[in-house]
Design an enzyme around this catalytic site. Structure first.
Site, mmCIF file in Angstrom:
data_model
loop_
_atom_site.group_PDB
_atom_site.id
_atom_site.type_symbol
_atom_site.label_atom_id
_atom_site.label_comp_id
_atom_site.label_asym_id
_atom_site.label_seq_id
_atom_site.Cartn_x
_atom_site.Cartn_y
_atom_site.Cartn_z
ATOM 1 N N CYS A 109 0.880 -1.184 0.000
ATOM 2 C CA CYS A 109 0.000 0.000 0.000
ATOM 3 C C CYS A 109 0.909 1.223 0.000
ATOM 4 C CB CYS A 109 -0.918 -0.010 1.215
ATOM 5 S SG CYS A 109 -1.808 -1.563 1.476
ATOM 6 N N ALA A 110 1.511 1.522 -1.156
ATOM 7 C CA ALA A 110 2.716 2.334 -1.187
ATOM 8 C C ALA A 110 2.517 3.845 -1.236
ATOM 9 C CB ALA A 110 3.577 1.911 -2.379
ATOM 10 N N ALA A 111 1.438 4.334 -1.848
ATOM 11 C CA ALA A 111 1.295 5.781 -2.050
ATOM 12 C C ALA A 111 1.259 6.515 -0.705
ATOM 13 C CB ALA A 111 0.034 6.073 -2.855
ATOM 14 N N PRO A 112 1.899 7.701 -0.635
ATOM 15 C CA PRO A 112 2.561 8.472 -1.692
ATOM 16 C C PRO A 112 4.031 8.136 -1.917
ATOM 17 C CG PRO A 112 2.476 9.775 0.286
ATOM 18 C CD PRO A 112 1.792 8.484 0.630
ATOM 19 N N GLY A 113 4.519 7.071 -1.296
ATOM 20 C CA GLY A 113 5.861 6.598 -1.602
ATOM 21 C C GLY A 113 6.914 6.876 -0.546
ATOM 22 N N GLY A 114 6.532 7.394 0.610
ATOM 23 C CA GLY A 114 7.523 7.685 1.647
ATOM 24 C C GLY A 114 8.300 6.460 2.089
ATOM 25 N N LYS A 115 7.603 5.385 2.366
ATOM 26 C CA LYS A 115 8.277 4.179 2.854
ATOM 27 C C LYS A 115 8.937 3.414 1.706
ATOM 28 C CE LYS A 115 5.236 3.828 6.879
ATOM 29 N NZ LYS A 115 4.405 5.014 6.544
ATOM 30 N N ASP A 176 1.880 -1.538 5.025
ATOM 31 C CA ASP A 176 1.618 -0.227 5.626
ATOM 32 C C ASP A 176 0.131 0.056 5.387
ATOM 33 O OD1 ASP A 176 2.255 2.251 6.863
ATOM 34 O OD2 ASP A 176 2.302 3.200 4.892
ATOM 35 N N CYS A 229 -0.453 3.949 11.480
ATOM 36 C CA CYS A 229 -0.247 5.200 12.216
ATOM 37 C C CYS A 229 -1.474 5.501 13.077
ATOM 38 C CB CYS A 229 0.054 6.353 11.264
ATOM 39 S SG CYS A 229 -1.177 6.611 9.953
#
Length: 289
Positions: A109-115, A176, A229
């Site tokens: 669940c990648a967006a917006p790409g921080g991790k 995530d 979070c």
């Protein structure tokens, strides 16, 4: 809301709940993650101070810097991809994952790409990070961050995490998961008024579904990191109870420096009570067979 305050009191006790309520009404600091593919944190701090920024180190997270004052986001350093905005609690997920060169890593669940970009930083150019998201339009956000940071090892795909389309397994999988976000009220104060008491149970069901899918995609000897979070019982301890039922998996500790936030084997939690971090819950599982 009264129901949320009571939930935190029941889960964490009156003292911690009071501290979290107070911290959640404060403005969050501006925290950044040094792009260690281009610059180390100490050198970035010097460059930012030369650009008239006041910078401090607030946590043990290696790449974290906190901007106390100054135009960091308007500086050329941001456009040059030397750093990314990110809360230090969110940085723990990639360190718990411990990606290595040569590995295939999936961010479900990648967006917006921080991790995803942090995983790519830690793995270096010889790793492959697959950044997946169910919403195609959000892949644009990932692409923008990947390009600015100059991370060529990230591959993007539109995919439903609960029904993954991949024909291979991965050495490490990050879940995530979508969550109530109640650990980030300093940054999103409207969330506490939009949240409903039954949201956590509904999202916990999805989180368990994503974790089950991750288990099917994980290589023998590989690892899964779960990250949310939020601080609700259903999305933290409830999902941990589900993780205990995954066949062939065991809770697995991360690096010793993460022990400051360790609550039980392979399980970590940060609280916003001291003002330096958002509230996160994380756990790591290792697949034995």
């Amino acid at each position: 809301p009264d129901w949320l305050v009571q939930h935190w009191i029941d889960l964490l006790g009156l003292e911690k709940a009071t501290a979290i309520c107070a911290a959640s009404c404060e403005q969050a600091p501006t925290t950044i993650r040094a792009n260690t593919q281009k610059i180390d944190a100490d050198s970035l701090r010097s460059r930012l101070e030369q650009a008239q920024c006041v910078v401090r180190k607030s946590t043990p997270v290696p790449e974290e810097l906190t901007i106390v004052e100054g135009p960091a986001l308007r500086s050329k350093l941001f456009q040059q991809g030397l750093f990314m905005l990110q809360d230090p609690a969110a940085m723990i997920a990639a360190h718990l994952m411990e990606p290595k060169a040569g590995e295939w890593v999936l961010d479900m669940c990648a967006a917006p790409g921080g991790k995803s970009t942090h995983l790519a930083q830690l793995a270096g150019d010889k790793g492959t990070v697959v950044a997946a998201d169910i919403q195609e339009r959000r892949l644009t956000q990932i692409a923008e961050n990947v390009e600015r940071l100059g991370l060529g090892s990230v591959r993007m795909v539109c995919a439903n995490g609960t029904r993954p389309c991949f024909n291979r397994k991965f050495d490490a999988v990050l879940v995530d998961a979508p969550c109530t976000g109640l650990g980030t009220l300093r940054r999103h104060p409207d969330l506490k008024w939009r949240a409903r008491p039954d949201d956590a149970a509904r999202l916990a069901a999805l989180q368990c579904e994503l974790l089950q899918a991750a288990a099917r995609l994980c290589e023998n000897g590989g690892r899964i990191v779960y990250s949310v979070c939020t601080l609700t019982r259903e999305e933290t301890l409830g999902v941990r109870s589900f993780a205990e039922t995954l066949d062939g998996f065991a809770f697995d500790d991360g690096a010793p420096w993460l022990n400051e936030w360790k609550t039980s084997p392979g399980t970590y939690q940060t609280l916003p009570e001291n003002g330096s971090m958002d509230g996160f819950f994380l756990m790591r599982l290792r697949k034995s067979s």
